[in-house]
Design an enzyme around this catalytic site. Sequence first.
Site, PDB file in Angstrom:
ATOM      1  N   HIS A   6      44.487  26.824  24.373  1.00 19.75           N
ATOM      2  CA  HIS A   6      44.954  27.594  25.243  1.00 19.75           C
ATOM      3  C   HIS A   6      43.885  28.604  25.805  1.00 19.75           C
ATOM      4  O   HIS A   6      43.049  29.005  24.974  1.00 19.75           O
ATOM      5  CB  HIS A   6      46.038  28.349  24.721  1.00 19.75           C
ATOM      6  CG  HIS A   6      47.302  27.873  24.248  1.00 19.75           C
ATOM      7  ND1 HIS A   6      47.878  26.917  25.092  1.00 19.75           N
ATOM      8  CD2 HIS A   6      48.018  27.586  23.037  1.00 19.75           C
ATOM      9  CE1 HIS A   6      48.951  26.382  24.362  1.00 19.75           C
ATOM     10  NE2 HIS A   6      49.036  26.792  23.180  1.00 19.75           N
ATOM     11  N   ASP A  18      47.947  17.973  16.758  1.00 19.14           N
ATOM     12  CA  ASP A  18      47.437  19.439  16.517  1.00 19.14           C
ATOM     13  C   ASP A  18      47.183  19.699  15.029  1.00 19.14           C
ATOM     14  O   ASP A  18      47.683  20.722  14.604  1.00 19.14           O
ATOM     15  CB  ASP A  18      48.787  20.307  17.005  1.00 19.14           C
ATOM     16  CG  ASP A  18      48.920  20.108  18.552  1.00 19.14           C
ATOM     17  OD1 ASP A  18      48.111  19.299  19.281  1.00 19.14           O
ATOM     18  OD2 ASP A  18      49.712  20.945  18.901  1.00 19.14           O
ATOM     19  N   HIS A  40      47.261  31.663  19.534  1.00 12.56           N
ATOM     20  CA  HIS A  40      46.890  30.707  18.443  1.00 12.56           C
ATOM     21  C   HIS A  40      46.163  29.739  19.610  1.00 12.56           C
ATOM     22  O   HIS A  40      46.214  29.616  20.801  1.00 12.56           O
ATOM     23  CB  HIS A  40      48.022  30.043  17.951  1.00 12.56           C
ATOM     24  CG  HIS A  40      48.981  29.135  18.869  1.00 12.56           C
ATOM     25  ND1 HIS A  40      49.994  29.915  19.770  1.00 12.56           N
ATOM     26  CD2 HIS A  40      48.991  27.904  19.339  1.00 12.56           C
ATOM     27  CE1 HIS A  40      50.531  28.967  20.737  1.00 12.56           C
ATOM     28  NE2 HIS A  40      49.982  28.080  20.466  1.00 12.56           N
ATOM     29  N   LYS A  54      45.684  20.078  25.318  1.00 10.07           N
ATOM     30  CA  LYS A  54      47.012  20.456  26.293  1.00 10.07           C
ATOM     31  C   LYS A  54      47.263  21.924  26.174  1.00 10.07           C
ATOM     32  O   LYS A  54      46.842  22.460  24.894  1.00 10.07           O
ATOM     33  CB  LYS A  54      48.119  19.415  25.499  1.00 10.07           C
ATOM     34  CG  LYS A  54      48.440  19.702  24.108  1.00 10.07           C
ATOM     35  CD  LYS A  54      49.399  18.793  23.272  1.00 10.07           C
ATOM     36  CE  LYS A  54      49.686  19.002  22.038  1.00 10.07           C
ATOM     37  NZ  LYS A  54      50.316  20.447  21.793  1.00 10.07           N
ATOM     38  N   CYS A  61      55.685  19.956  18.732  1.00 10.89           N
ATOM     39  CA  CYS A  61      54.858  19.025  19.429  1.00 10.89           C
ATOM     40  C   CYS A  61      55.069  17.563  18.911  1.00 10.89           C
ATOM     41  O   CYS A  61      54.929  16.600  19.868  1.00 10.89           O
ATOM     42  CB  CYS A  61      53.361  19.436  19.156  1.00 10.89           C
ATOM     43  SG  CYS A  61      53.273  21.206  19.899  1.00 10.89           S
ATOM     44  N   ASP A  64      45.951  21.520  20.793  1.00  7.61           N
ATOM     45  CA  ASP A  64      46.313  22.544  21.440  1.00  7.61           C
ATOM     46  C   ASP A  64      45.308  23.405  22.119  1.00  7.61           C
ATOM     47  O   ASP A  64      44.193  23.851  21.139  1.00  7.61           O
ATOM     48  CB  ASP A  64      47.252  23.578  20.400  1.00  7.61           C
ATOM     49  CG  ASP A  64      48.580  24.138  21.308  1.00  7.61           C
ATOM     50  OD1 ASP A  64      49.070  23.492  22.089  1.00  7.61           O
ATOM     51  OD2 ASP A  64      48.991  25.120  20.759  1.00  7.61           O
ATOM     52  N   HIS A  80      47.488  33.091  27.530  1.00 15.40           N
ATOM     53  CA  HIS A  80      48.371  32.335  27.838  1.00 15.40           C
ATOM     54  C   HIS A  80      50.043  32.412  27.901  1.00 15.40           C
ATOM     55  O   HIS A  80      50.416  33.724  27.123  1.00 15.40           O
ATOM     56  CB  HIS A  80      48.207  31.108  26.708  1.00 15.40           C
ATOM     57  CG  HIS A  80      48.952  29.598  27.143  1.00 15.40           C
ATOM     58  ND1 HIS A  80      50.069  29.356  26.411  1.00 15.40           N
ATOM     59  CD2 HIS A  80      48.838  29.056  27.931  1.00 15.40           C
ATOM     60  CE1 HIS A  80      50.457  28.046  27.116  1.00 15.40           C
ATOM     61  NE2 HIS A  80      49.649  27.852  28.105  1.00 15.40           N
TER      62      HIS A  80
HETATM   63 ZN   LIG Z   1      50.302  26.331  21.815  1.00 16.67          ZN
END
Ligand SMILES: [Zn+2]
Length: 212
Positions: free
Chosen positions: A57, A17, A90, A115, A160, A55, A61
């Site tokens: 989204h 990330d 984010h 993800k 993470c 990451d 989310h």
């Molecule tokens: Zn996230």
Amino acid sequence: MASKILPSDRDVLIIVDLQNDFCPGGRLAVPGGDAVVPAINRLCGSFRHVVLTQDWHPPGHLSFASSHPGRKPFETIDAPYGRQELWPDHCVQDTPGAEFRGDLVVPHAALIVRKGFRREIDSYSAFYENDHTTPTGLAGYLKERGLGRVFLAGLAFDFCVRFSAEDAHRCGFAVVVIEDACRGIDLDGSVAATQRRLAEIGATVIAASEIA
Ligand SMILES: [Zn+2]
């Protein structure tokens, strides 16, 4: 002085990330998040196999505090799969905040694992979503490619990176965390808790300078 680690053809570096929103100026900035980029760029040169996680989204989310009226970032909720931290919006898909840092130089990265792309479930780990049962497919990819030892660096150390390390261990990989190539958020002692957990699972914790 101990000899340095020379990454082999069975080793993979997973960069977690390293995205604009997790760096200073971003929506969920990890303190010093941008400071790891030079070390990670250097590390990338030592590894033949590199994987990036991202990451990623959708708007609205479940992990966004803004999706829960009256709730604020850094509180927690009881999601159907367990406790879930709430964050500022984010890494929304296809926004500048979700892009990798522009100064990250890793042209030979072979795979990007996105993800957190399902609205109703978050995913800290590179291997399993936060229900700890839905796989991302990364374990299968690594095993099929004969990669047995996972090196982790990136953001955030206590979320993470931590959960990726735990799941890598659970999937049967040897785990090495390059701690000074990570930065943490540190919510309620989460950095110290991560260090304890890494010791419990037998992860090797090293400094970037220990890689040849
Ligand atoms: Zn996230």
